[in-house]
Design a protein around this motif. Sequence first.
Motif, PDB file in Angstrom:
ATOM      1  N   UNK A 173     -27.748 -32.200 -46.397  1.00 50.80           N
ATOM      2  CA  UNK A 173     -27.359 -33.612 -46.256  1.00 50.80           C
ATOM      3  C   UNK A 173     -28.252 -34.535 -47.080  1.00 50.80           C
ATOM      4  N   UNK A 174     -29.501 -34.093 -47.290  1.00 56.39           N
ATOM      5  CA  UNK A 174     -30.446 -34.949 -48.036  1.00 56.39           C
ATOM      6  C   UNK A 174     -30.160 -34.935 -49.535  1.00 56.39           C
ATOM      7  N   UNK A 175     -29.528 -33.856 -50.019  1.00 55.21           N
ATOM      8  CA  UNK A 175     -29.341 -33.741 -51.479  1.00 55.21           C
ATOM      9  C   UNK A 175     -27.879 -33.643 -51.891  1.00 55.21           C
ATOM     10  N   UNK A 176     -26.992 -33.478 -50.925  1.00 55.77           N
ATOM     11  CA  UNK A 176     -25.565 -33.358 -51.234  1.00 55.77           C
ATOM     12  C   UNK A 176     -24.784 -34.162 -50.204  1.00 55.77           C
ATOM     13  N   UNK A 177     -23.481 -34.301 -50.465  1.00 51.91           N
ATOM     14  CA  UNK A 177     -22.653 -34.969 -49.457  1.00 51.91           C
ATOM     15  C   UNK A 177     -22.076 -33.868 -48.572  1.00 51.91           C
ATOM     16  N   UNK A 178     -22.440 -33.873 -47.300  1.00 50.86           N
ATOM     17  CA  UNK A 178     -21.886 -32.874 -46.378  1.00 50.86           C
ATOM     18  C   UNK A 178     -20.488 -33.292 -45.946  1.00 50.86           C
ATOM     19  N   UNK A 179     -19.566 -32.340 -45.923  1.00 50.32           N
ATOM     20  CA  UNK A 179     -18.240 -32.632 -45.355  1.00 50.32           C
ATOM     21  C   UNK A 179     -17.953 -31.573 -44.299  1.00 50.32           C
ATOM     22  N   UNK A 180     -17.807 -32.038 -43.064  1.00 51.66           N
ATOM     23  CA  UNK A 180     -17.612 -31.149 -41.923  1.00 51.66           C
ATOM     24  C   UNK A 180     -16.218 -30.508 -42.001  1.00 51.66           C
ATOM     25  N   UNK A 181     -16.130 -29.208 -42.004  1.00 50.92           N
ATOM     26  CA  UNK A 181     -14.828 -28.536 -41.945  1.00 50.92           C
ATOM     27  C   UNK A 181     -15.034 -27.082 -41.526  1.00 50.92           C
ATOM     28  N   UNK A 182     -14.021 -26.519 -40.895  1.00 50.60           N
ATOM     29  CA  UNK A 182     -14.044 -25.114 -40.528  1.00 50.60           C
ATOM     30  C   UNK A 182     -13.754 -24.319 -41.812  1.00 50.60           C
ATOM     31  N   UNK A 183     -14.709 -23.492 -42.243  1.00 52.05           N
ATOM     32  CA  UNK A 183     -14.537 -22.851 -43.557  1.00 52.05           C
ATOM     33  C   UNK A 183     -13.534 -21.692 -43.523  1.00 52.05           C
ATOM     34  N   UNK A 184     -12.985 -21.396 -42.345  1.00 48.76           N
ATOM     35  CA  UNK A 184     -11.912 -20.389 -42.331  1.00 48.76           C
ATOM     36  C   UNK A 184     -10.547 -21.070 -42.498  1.00 48.76           C
ATOM     37  N   UNK A 185     -10.542 -22.395 -42.525  1.00 54.91           N
ATOM     38  CA  UNK A 185      -9.290 -23.139 -42.704  1.00 54.91           C
ATOM     39  C   UNK A 185      -9.107 -23.454 -44.205  1.00 54.91           C
ATOM     40  N   UNK A 186      -8.460 -22.528 -44.908  1.00 53.10           N
ATOM     41  CA  UNK A 186      -8.381 -22.636 -46.373  1.00 53.10           C
ATOM     42  C   UNK A 186      -7.587 -23.871 -46.822  1.00 53.10           C
ATOM     43  N   UNK A 187      -6.513 -24.196 -46.077  1.00 52.72           N
ATOM     44  CA  UNK A 187      -5.722 -25.381 -46.462  1.00 52.72           C
ATOM     45  C   UNK A 187      -6.579 -26.646 -46.406  1.00 52.72           C
ATOM     46  N   UNK A 188      -7.364 -26.749 -45.350  1.00 53.87           N
ATOM     47  CA  UNK A 188      -8.223 -27.940 -45.195  1.00 53.87           C
ATOM     48  C   UNK A 188      -9.284 -27.985 -46.306  1.00 53.87           C
TER      49      UNK A 188
END
Length: 422
Positions: free
Chosen positions: A38-53
Amino acid sequence: MNLAVIGSGGREHALCYKLKQSPKLKKLICIPGNAGTQKIAKNIEEDISNFDALYKIIKNQNIDLVIIGPEQPLVDGLFDYLNKKNIKVFGPNKFASQLEGSKAFMKNLCKKNNIPTANFGTFNNLKNASDFIRKNGAPIVVKADGLASGKGVSICNSTSEAIIKAKEVLKGKFKSSSTVVLENFLRGEELSYFVIVDENSYKFFGSAQDHKKVGEGDVGPNTGGMGAYSPTPLLTKKLEIKINKKIIEPTLKAMKKLGHPYKGFLYAGLMINKGEPYLIEYNIRMGDPECQVLMMRLKTDLLEIIDLITKNKIKDLKIEWTKKNSITIVLCARGYPFNHIKNREIRNLLKILPDKKNQIFHAGTYKKNNKIYSVGGRVLNVTCVSKNLGEARRNCLAIIKKINWTDGFYRKDIGWRLINKK
Ligand code: AMP
Ligand code: GLY
């Protein structure tokens, strides 16, 4: 370039740390990331098993290249899914990911191509598995065929224990597969050996040794890794040539022959016995925590390296490393590797300022109301680089003292093989 890194471990924080140094980088997002990324990148919350999302985020954020950190989305075919949608991805495809996703696939490939590895058998019924165990005797290694988050391997000192463990796997204890792989026990010293691969060539991408057991003196249950160091004198030039000729090159050739040239990071878990390498396992990703120590030693622009890999042009690039020693100590939540405590504040962390020689890579952390909390079993990776490995470890321990997190624990003896010798 706009980049997305998928994952939330110490490995992904270390990758982001290195990518961030590239002059070619325009935007860096991490899905879902942790309090460190979060300090060096923009975090985006998502379930990484949800490929469409994931695809929607990648499109919305105008991402040019996706780097997949962990094994599960690779084994599940995230490369293939995004590639079909014309998104540029760094990593192996679903077929090639079987090198880690199926131990039976990996062992059969070794057998067919004379790659040195422990003798083995794969079984789907208890009668045949028990016969193999009795015939080969103990110690014997029982493995679940599929991914098991580092928990699918049992080293058994009696045949009766091995039969019990084999039965558990066959009964479906591990959801990924109910095939059991039985192996002879290999003796020696373990080495993590990395290459980065495109369709035309491959390059050495560092070596390290990690400590898998939870307790000091390398005792107790296996974990994802309690600490690592790099480089290691175990890897001599002579051994490196043997590893490449006997293990890496035949594997890459075999994958090509199967119609799926390997591409991405390839991590060989090796047992070294009397100067000879034996393949224990392949991982289709960087190691965690090995990545943390390697990113502190890598001098070449990581984005440049990965960009060249995706274009199949890595051949002419010289990848450079500092000769200095790097060590990482993993700070875990109490209870790990079993049920561990969660949602505990880690105080003092924001007061410790990182620099080029000293970094705290986050793993299972999140930030809320300007405070950092733990959520995973492995929580922080305190990582230092120095001319001397002993000094690097002393620096790590001094930082951990400052963090003073009573809900966590760590091993003070990471690197004992080398440091005690000095
Ligand atoms: P794997 O998930 O296959 O890497 O296994 C986890 C750990 O179990 C390895 O890092 C080794 O420490 C140990 N191990 C696995 N297979 C063997 C083997 N055939 N002989 C000795 N140790 C093994
Ligand atoms: N350090 C072991 C692993 O990444 O699997």
